[in-house]
Scaffold this motif. Structure first.
Motif, PDB file in Angstrom:
ATOM      1  N   LEU A  16       9.787  -5.305   7.359  1.00  0.00           N
ATOM      2  CA  LEU A  16       8.440  -5.419   6.794  1.00  0.00           C
ATOM      3  C   LEU A  16       8.506  -6.070   5.410  1.00  0.00           C
ATOM      4  O   LEU A  16       7.664  -6.890   5.062  1.00  0.00           O
ATOM      5  N   ARG A  17       9.550  -5.702   4.656  1.00  0.00           N
ATOM      6  CA  ARG A  17       9.725  -6.294   3.321  1.00  0.00           C
ATOM      7  C   ARG A  17       9.900  -7.809   3.437  1.00  0.00           C
ATOM      8  O   ARG A  17       9.322  -8.580   2.682  1.00  0.00           O
ATOM      9  N   LYS A  60       4.628   1.126   1.044  1.00  0.00           N
ATOM     10  CA  LYS A  60       5.063   0.611   2.353  1.00  0.00           C
ATOM     11  C   LYS A  60       5.160   1.716   3.410  1.00  0.00           C
ATOM     12  O   LYS A  60       4.721   1.519   4.550  1.00  0.00           O
ATOM     13  N   ASN A  61       5.700   2.871   3.037  1.00  0.00           N
ATOM     14  CA  ASN A  61       5.879   3.934   4.032  1.00  0.00           C
ATOM     15  C   ASN A  61       4.534   4.515   4.474  1.00  0.00           C
ATOM     16  O   ASN A  61       4.346   4.799   5.656  1.00  0.00           O
ATOM     17  N   PRO A  84       5.166  11.226   9.183  1.00  0.00           N
ATOM     18  CA  PRO A  84       5.335   9.891   8.590  1.00  0.00           C
ATOM     19  C   PRO A  84       6.729   9.336   8.829  1.00  0.00           C
ATOM     20  O   PRO A  84       7.682  10.098   9.014  1.00  0.00           O
ATOM     21  N   VAL A  85       6.821   8.029   8.850  1.00  0.00           N
ATOM     22  CA  VAL A  85       8.111   7.368   9.099  1.00  0.00           C
ATOM     23  C   VAL A  85       8.397   6.405   7.949  1.00  0.00           C
ATOM     24  O   VAL A  85       7.511   6.086   7.164  1.00  0.00           O
ATOM     25  N   GLU A  86       9.640   5.953   7.914  1.00  0.00           N
ATOM     26  CA  GLU A  86      10.027   4.990   6.881  1.00  0.00           C
ATOM     27  C   GLU A  86       9.767   3.569   7.398  1.00  0.00           C
ATOM     28  O   GLU A  86      10.083   3.274   8.556  1.00  0.00           O
ATOM     29  N   ALA A  87       9.224   2.752   6.550  1.00  0.00           N
ATOM     30  CA  ALA A  87       8.954   1.370   6.959  1.00  0.00           C
ATOM     31  C   ALA A  87      10.273   0.628   7.159  1.00  0.00           C
ATOM     32  O   ALA A  87      11.192   0.783   6.356  1.00  0.00           O
ATOM     33  N   VAL A 122       6.521  -9.396   4.257  1.00  0.00           N
ATOM     34  CA  VAL A 122       5.478  -9.352   3.228  1.00  0.00           C
ATOM     35  C   VAL A 122       5.909 -10.059   1.953  1.00  0.00           C
ATOM     36  O   VAL A 122       5.128 -10.793   1.349  1.00  0.00           O
ATOM     37  N   LEU A 123       7.173  -9.849   1.558  1.00  0.00           N
ATOM     38  CA  LEU A 123       7.610 -10.361   0.251  1.00  0.00           C
ATOM     39  C   LEU A 123       8.492 -11.596   0.329  1.00  0.00           C
ATOM     40  O   LEU A 123       9.066 -11.995  -0.672  1.00  0.00           O
ATOM     41  N   PHE A 158       3.788  -6.763  -7.759  1.00  0.00           N
ATOM     42  CA  PHE A 158       3.516  -6.783  -6.312  1.00  0.00           C
ATOM     43  C   PHE A 158       4.643  -6.091  -5.553  1.00  0.00           C
ATOM     44  O   PHE A 158       4.413  -5.334  -4.623  1.00  0.00           O
ATOM     45  N   ARG A 159       5.858  -6.394  -5.993  1.00  0.00           N
ATOM     46  CA  ARG A 159       7.034  -5.800  -5.342  1.00  0.00           C
ATOM     47  C   ARG A 159       6.998  -4.267  -5.486  1.00  0.00           C
ATOM     48  O   ARG A 159       7.237  -3.546  -4.525  1.00  0.00           O
ATOM     49  N   PHE A 185       4.349  -2.780  -3.296  1.00  0.00           N
ATOM     50  CA  PHE A 185       4.790  -2.758  -1.903  1.00  0.00           C
ATOM     51  C   PHE A 185       5.735  -1.584  -1.662  1.00  0.00           C
ATOM     52  O   PHE A 185       5.572  -0.837  -0.700  1.00  0.00           O
ATOM     53  N   GLU A 186       6.714  -1.435  -2.558  1.00  0.00           N
ATOM     54  CA  GLU A 186       7.689  -0.349  -2.395  1.00  0.00           C
ATOM     55  C   GLU A 186       7.008   1.020  -2.472  1.00  0.00           C
ATOM     56  O   GLU A 186       7.415   1.959  -1.799  1.00  0.00           O
TER      57      GLU A 186
END
Lengths: 89, 188
Positions: free
Chosen positions: A22-23, B31-32, A15-18, A26-27, B23-24, B27-28
């Motif tokens: 991306l934040r 997200k990974n 697995p990798v870190e996003a 999306v946000l 939502f935040r 997401f956190e």
């Protein structure tokens, strides 16, 4: 399955870190849209202005109708079909 | 069941009420996981970003439809799997082998071993990318997320036997394609 493949799959597909981007995607805050009432008001105002302009222009330039001229060279052959066209309009 | 019960349920309920902070947090939290599955499935960052974004947009817009019949985490995995499978076939990245070989020859010692490891990783990922989507997603859920057979079956909505069969086929295909790496792996 060979052990080396199991190991390599686990390592290769770890697995990798996003990413932070991306934040953002999306946000990110949505741009505030103007209220619909304003849009409707603007459209209505534009239509009123256009209508008034059209009326003003048509009142200023009366339509000229040219006199009909008889041109014997273009005389149409008289048959039943032609008569029906003119007399039914 | 993949769910962490009460705090997650509260978070989902807050999302259903439209609370921005919920939502935040959601997401956190995910997200990974979402990005990892997307990247390992798609094989490239741009496509993975698109898949991850698509997943979260669907997740946020459909969260009212979540009834809690399956665990929430399972639901999230289903979302990302669907986004992966929906993704259009992309152009494959061509690895400039000559450049990499020259770089490998110029390097030495630890750097050489590091480059060899990276190269093996690239080959493994490239081989996984060549699998059909149904085999690839099983491999990604198994090795990227470490899910057990029953968990994969729950996410994909199929039987454990189907999962075992797909994994077996994928392993055989990967073993055949990566056989030339077996010696290199021993040295790396």
């Amino acid at each position: 399955m060979p052990e080396w493949l199991e190991r390599e799959l686990a390592a290769g597909l770890a697995p990798v870190e996003a990413p932070g981007a991306l934040r953002e995607r999306v946000l990110r805050p949505r741009p505030v849209l103007p209220a619909r009432r304003v849009s409707v008001f603007l459209i209505a105002a534009a239509m009123v202005v256009l209508s008034a302009g059209t009326v003003w222009l048509s009142a200023r330039q009366p339509v000229r109708v040219s006199n009909a001229r008889w041109n014997p060279a273009t005389r149409a052959p008289i048959n039943d079909h032609n008569c029906v066209l003119c007399h039914t309009l | 069941m993949l769910v962490r019960e009460s705090p997650e349920r509260e978070l989902v309920e807050a999302c259903k009420r439209g609370e921005r902070d919920a939502f935040r947090t959601l997401f956190e939290t995910y997200k990974n996981k979402v990005y990892s599955v997307a990247l390992r499935f798609a094989g490239e960052e741009a496509a993975a970003m698109d898949i991850a974004q698509d997943t979260f947009v669907k997740l946020f817009s459909c969260i009212r439809d979540f009834r809690g019949e399956a665990g929430f985490e399972t639901w999230v995995y289903r979302m990302v799997v669907n986004s992966c499978l929906d993704q259009k076939r992309r152009t494959r990245r061509l690895v400039p082998l000559a450049d990499e070989l020259m770089a490998t020859l110029r390097a030495s010692g630890d750097v050489l071993a590091q480059m060899l490891r990276a190269e093996i990783g690239d080959r493994v990922r490239a081989a996984v990318e060549k699998l059909t989507p149904d085999l690839r997603i099983v491999i990604v859920l198994r090795y990227t997320e470490g899910l057990a057979y029953d968990q994969i079956a729950e996410v994909l909505g199929c039987s454990q036997g189907t999962v075992a069969s797909r994994l077996n086929r994928a392993h055989k295909a990967l073993e055949r394609r990566l056989a030339h790496l077996a010696k290199g792996v021993a040295h790396a």
